[in-house]
Design an enzyme around this catalytic site. Sequence first.
Site, short mmCIF file in Angstrom:
data_model
loop_
_atom_site.label_atom_id
_atom_site.label_comp_id
_atom_site.label_asym_id
_atom_site.label_seq_id
_atom_site.Cartn_x
_atom_site.Cartn_y
_atom_site.Cartn_z
N ILE A 294 15.93 -7.67 6.83
CA ILE A 294 17.23 -6.92 7.24
C ILE A 294 18.22 -7.03 6.26
O ILE A 294 18.70 -8.19 5.83
CB ILE A 294 17.75 -7.34 8.70
N HIS B 169 8.88 3.20 8.37
CA HIS B 169 8.93 2.36 9.73
C HIS B 169 7.64 2.88 10.22
O HIS B 169 7.39 4.12 10.42
CB HIS B 169 10.14 2.60 10.50
N SER C 230 1.02 -1.29 -0.19
CA SER C 230 0.11 -0.10 0.12
C SER C 230 0.87 1.43 -0.06
O SER C 230 0.40 2.35 -0.55
CB SER C 230 -1.07 -0.14 1.21
N ASN C 231 2.05 1.35 0.76
CA ASN C 231 3.00 2.48 0.68
C ASN C 231 3.38 2.64 -0.78
O ASN C 231 3.48 3.84 -1.56
CB ASN C 231 4.06 2.19 1.48
N LEU D 254 19.63 -1.34 12.48
CA LEU D 254 18.27 -1.37 12.02
C LEU D 254 17.42 -0.29 12.83
O LEU D 254 17.40 0.12 13.65
CB LEU D 254 17.66 -2.85 12.70
N MET E 165 10.27 -6.35 4.37
CA MET E 165 10.77 -7.12 5.62
C MET E 165 11.82 -7.69 5.92
O MET E 165 11.77 -8.83 6.68
CB MET E 165 9.39 -7.77 5.97
C1 GAR Z 1 3.82 -0.69 6.68
O1 GAR Z 1 3.23 -0.31 7.61
C2 GAR Z 1 5.55 -0.32 6.82
O2 GAR Z 1 5.33 0.66 7.66
C3 GAR Z 1 5.84 -1.73 7.55
O3 GAR Z 1 5.08 -2.72 6.80
C4 GAR Z 1 4.07 -2.07 6.24
C5 GAR Z 1 3.76 -2.46 5.06
O4 GAR Z 1 2.82 -2.17 4.33
N1 GAR Z 1 7.39 -1.65 7.70
C6 GAR Z 1 7.85 -2.17 8.43
O5 GAR Z 1 7.66 -2.66 9.36
C7 GAR Z 1 9.50 -2.31 8.17
N2 GAR Z 1 10.25 -2.39 9.32
P1 GAR Z 1 2.53 -1.92 2.93
O6 GAR Z 1 3.22 -3.41 2.30
O7 GAR Z 1 0.97 -2.11 2.66
O8 GAR Z 1 3.21 -0.66 2.56
#
Ligand code: GAR
Length: 213
Positions: free
Chosen positions: A89, A106, A13-14, A141, A87
């Site tokens: 590292i 984040h 979604s981002n 991280l 997701m």
């Molecule tokens: C988002 O909330 C992002 O901030 C988080 O994963 C989600 C992905 O959503 N990222 C982390 O936790 C990274 N450590 P999305 O796939 O819908 O963008």
Amino acid sequence: MKKIVILISGRGSNMQALLKANVANARIVAVISNKADAAGLKIAENFGIETAVVSQKDFKNRNDFDCALAKKIAHFSPDLIVLAGFMRILGKDFVARFEGRLMNIHPSLLPSFTGLNTHERAIEAGVKIHGCTVHFVTPELDCGPIIIQAAVPVLDSDSPDALAARVLKEEHRILPQAVTWFVENRLKINGLRVEIADNSAEKTPSSVFPRST
Ligand code: GAR
């Protein structure tokens, strides 16, 4: 024109918010996932963006995976790499290779709640304000220089999912903003601080409370 590669692992979604934002003078040249079944890959394809999968399952160790991913990214010669829900590292050699042009979103107000399960942990810790952060990636991280943050209230009635949804709305706003500043060459890293050059009459604060909830 700045070239951008987006890395995802799931929903995307981002990534979608960034594609929709259509940042001026920027072109998203590829979306790469470390998961073949990431839903975001389909969304990217529907936007006509080239996609690729580099899966850790195909490599015998972390370093080989990082090398393959770096090679795939380098193929597109991007100016900026955005980790949008990526997701995995990344090792220090990978980060060093792309440092200064590697950005991550984040779901917490860093430096609080690095790592996983940020919404559950924020509720458990009893904080009254939670949020999200876009930062440059460094080997440690979730500890790199912060570009922009947005805060949301934590309500007594919040479940982790309800809080996550409130934060995600802000993520979709601040990620395109951070990328826009990068593309406009306005971000200057100074130690742990990121200065945002003011090249217009309008000033946009890099710490933003939503007007209403
Ligand atoms: C988002 O909330 C992002 O901030 C988080 O994963 C989600 C992905 O959503 N990222 C982390 O936790 C990274 N450590 P999305 O796939 O819908 O963008």
